[in-house]
Write a protein that holds these residues in place. Structure first.
Motif, PDB file in Angstrom:
ATOM      1  N   GLY A  80      39.612  42.787  30.388  1.00  0.00           N
ATOM      2  CA  GLY A  80      38.218  44.131  30.003  1.00  0.00           C
ATOM      3  C   GLY A  80      39.175  45.246  30.434  1.00  0.00           C
ATOM      4  O   GLY A  80      38.464  46.599  29.578  1.00  0.00           O
ATOM      5  N   ILE A  81      39.758  45.360  31.332  1.00  0.00           N
ATOM      6  CA  ILE A  81      40.234  46.590  32.067  1.00  0.00           C
ATOM      7  C   ILE A  81      41.559  46.741  30.492  1.00  0.00           C
ATOM      8  O   ILE A  81      41.424  47.993  30.392  1.00  0.00           O
ATOM      9  CB  ILE A  81      41.180  46.641  33.006  1.00  0.00           C
ATOM     10  N   LEU A  82      42.436  45.948  30.216  1.00  0.00           N
ATOM     11  CA  LEU A  82      43.276  46.149  29.611  1.00  0.00           C
ATOM     12  C   LEU A  82      42.674  46.991  27.985  1.00  0.00           C
ATOM     13  O   LEU A  82      43.237  47.879  26.969  1.00  0.00           O
ATOM     14  CB  LEU A  82      44.084  45.212  28.833  1.00  0.00           C
ATOM     15  N   GLU A 136      42.385  59.734  30.668  1.00  0.00           N
ATOM     16  CA  GLU A 136      43.502  59.371  32.665  1.00  0.00           C
ATOM     17  C   GLU A 136      42.463  58.790  33.309  1.00  0.00           C
ATOM     18  O   GLU A 136      43.066  57.999  34.001  1.00  0.00           O
ATOM     19  CB  GLU A 136      43.689  60.895  32.872  1.00  0.00           C
ATOM     20  N   PRO A 137      41.646  58.266  33.591  1.00  0.00           N
ATOM     21  CA  PRO A 137      40.861  58.002  34.427  1.00  0.00           C
ATOM     22  C   PRO A 137      41.418  56.511  34.069  1.00  0.00           C
ATOM     23  O   PRO A 137      41.494  55.528  35.021  1.00  0.00           O
ATOM     24  CB  PRO A 137      39.468  58.324  34.218  1.00  0.00           C
ATOM     25  N   ASN A 138      40.697  56.379  32.749  1.00  0.00           N
ATOM     26  CA  ASN A 138      41.588  54.568  32.535  1.00  0.00           C
ATOM     27  C   ASN A 138      43.040  54.418  32.481  1.00  0.00           C
ATOM     28  O   ASN A 138      42.857  52.494  32.920  1.00  0.00           O
ATOM     29  CB  ASN A 138      41.060  54.505  30.949  1.00  0.00           C
ATOM     30  N   ILE A 170      51.080  40.950  28.884  1.00  0.00           N
ATOM     31  CA  ILE A 170      49.815  41.195  30.385  1.00  0.00           C
ATOM     32  C   ILE A 170      48.468  40.754  30.086  1.00  0.00           C
ATOM     33  O   ILE A 170      47.813  40.830  31.159  1.00  0.00           O
ATOM     34  CB  ILE A 170      49.653  43.002  29.987  1.00  0.00           C
ATOM     35  N   GLN A 171      48.418  40.983  28.978  1.00  0.00           N
ATOM     36  CA  GLN A 171      46.837  40.179  28.150  1.00  0.00           C
ATOM     37  C   GLN A 171      46.522  38.816  29.287  1.00  0.00           C
ATOM     38  O   GLN A 171      45.320  38.724  29.731  1.00  0.00           O
ATOM     39  CB  GLN A 171      46.718  40.027  26.943  1.00  0.00           C
ATOM     40  N   GLN A 224      46.849  51.425  35.282  1.00  0.00           N
ATOM     41  CA  GLN A 224      47.934  51.031  36.652  1.00  0.00           C
ATOM     42  C   GLN A 224      47.657  50.189  37.364  1.00  0.00           C
ATOM     43  O   GLN A 224      48.374  49.626  37.750  1.00  0.00           O
ATOM     44  CB  GLN A 224      48.643  52.851  36.356  1.00  0.00           C
ATOM     45  N   SER A 225      46.323  51.178  38.414  1.00  0.00           N
ATOM     46  CA  SER A 225      45.754  50.458  39.723  1.00  0.00           C
ATOM     47  C   SER A 225      46.342  49.012  39.656  1.00  0.00           C
ATOM     48  O   SER A 225      46.705  48.479  40.734  1.00  0.00           O
ATOM     49  CB  SER A 225      45.077  51.317  40.333  1.00  0.00           C
ATOM     50  N   VAL A 226      45.558  48.306  38.588  1.00  0.00           N
ATOM     51  CA  VAL A 226      45.280  47.229  39.018  1.00  0.00           C
ATOM     52  C   VAL A 226      46.014  46.306  38.257  1.00  0.00           C
ATOM     53  O   VAL A 226      46.672  44.985  39.169  1.00  0.00           O
ATOM     54  CB  VAL A 226      44.000  46.025  37.643  1.00  0.00           C
ATOM     55  N   LEU A 227      47.284  47.328  37.025  1.00  0.00           N
ATOM     56  CA  LEU A 227      48.528  46.469  37.275  1.00  0.00           C
ATOM     57  C   LEU A 227      49.526  46.478  37.987  1.00  0.00           C
ATOM     58  O   LEU A 227      50.034  45.005  38.151  1.00  0.00           O
ATOM     59  CB  LEU A 227      49.077  47.225  35.887  1.00  0.00           C
ATOM     60  N   GLN A 228      49.720  47.233  38.454  1.00  0.00           N
ATOM     61  CA  GLN A 228      50.085  47.729  40.615  1.00  0.00           C
ATOM     62  C   GLN A 228      50.353  46.206  41.491  1.00  0.00           C
ATOM     63  O   GLN A 228      51.283  45.420  41.433  1.00  0.00           O
ATOM     64  CB  GLN A 228      50.723  48.538  40.595  1.00  0.00           C
TER      65      GLN A 228
END
Length: 163
Positions: free
Chosen positions: A63-65, A74-76, A52-53, A81-85
């Motif tokens: 930076g998201i990870l 929860e917001p992070n 994933i990195q 989750q959204s970006v990974l999906q």
């Protein structure tokens, strides 16, 4: 709701979603520094994180990870989750690699973990009746019922755990 997982890391992966990965990232076994994981599972989890990195670095979103790892709010988690999906949906090879790693994690850990009614916060009442957990084999077994539950009134009855 009864969640019956074979392992502290086991998650259903058909079809693979970012929610599966997020759940795995923030599972109790991982939060405890991987102590509950065997060496093989810990190595496989490290491969999952590295995969994933690398993907996120290649798309300038590393930076998201980092943010979700440092501040798992929860917001992070939702942003991650959204970006990974989005990455999973856009790259079949990446999705397949993640799926293989998650399946390897499932195969490597032989413990059983069962959780019922965990981390629930309600403004109203909670009624839970006739809930059973049963682990029918030898090995490491962890069972939890009513953990971190907040409600105005809680009414439980006929709860059963067997290992």
């Amino acid at each position: 709701m009864i969640i019956n997982t074979k392992s502290k890391c086991k998650l259903m992966v058909e079809p693979l979603t970012a929610a599966v990965i997020v759940s795995l990232f923030f599972s109790e076994a991982i939060k405890e520094g991987g102590k509950a994981l065997g060496k093989g599972a810990a190595d496989t989890f490290a491969q999952l994180v590295n995969t994933i990195q690398e993907k996120f670095k290649a798309h300038s979103i590393a930076g998201i990870l980092t943010q979700v790892q440092n501040q798992p709010t929860e917001p992070n988690k939702a942003i991650f989750q959204s970006v990974l999906q989005t990455q999973i949906d856009a790259d079949e090879a990446f999705a397949q690699k993640l799926k293989e790693l998650v399946e390897q994690l499932q195969a490597q850990d032989e413990s059983i973990r069962q959780v019922v009614l965990s981390e629930i916060e309600l403004t109203g009442d909670l009624k839970a009746k006739d809930i059973s957990q049963k682990a029918a084999r030898d090995g490491s077994v962890s069972q939890e019922m009513l953990k971190g539950v907040k409600a105005a009134n809680i009414d439980v009855g006929n709860l059963n755990q067997e290992a």
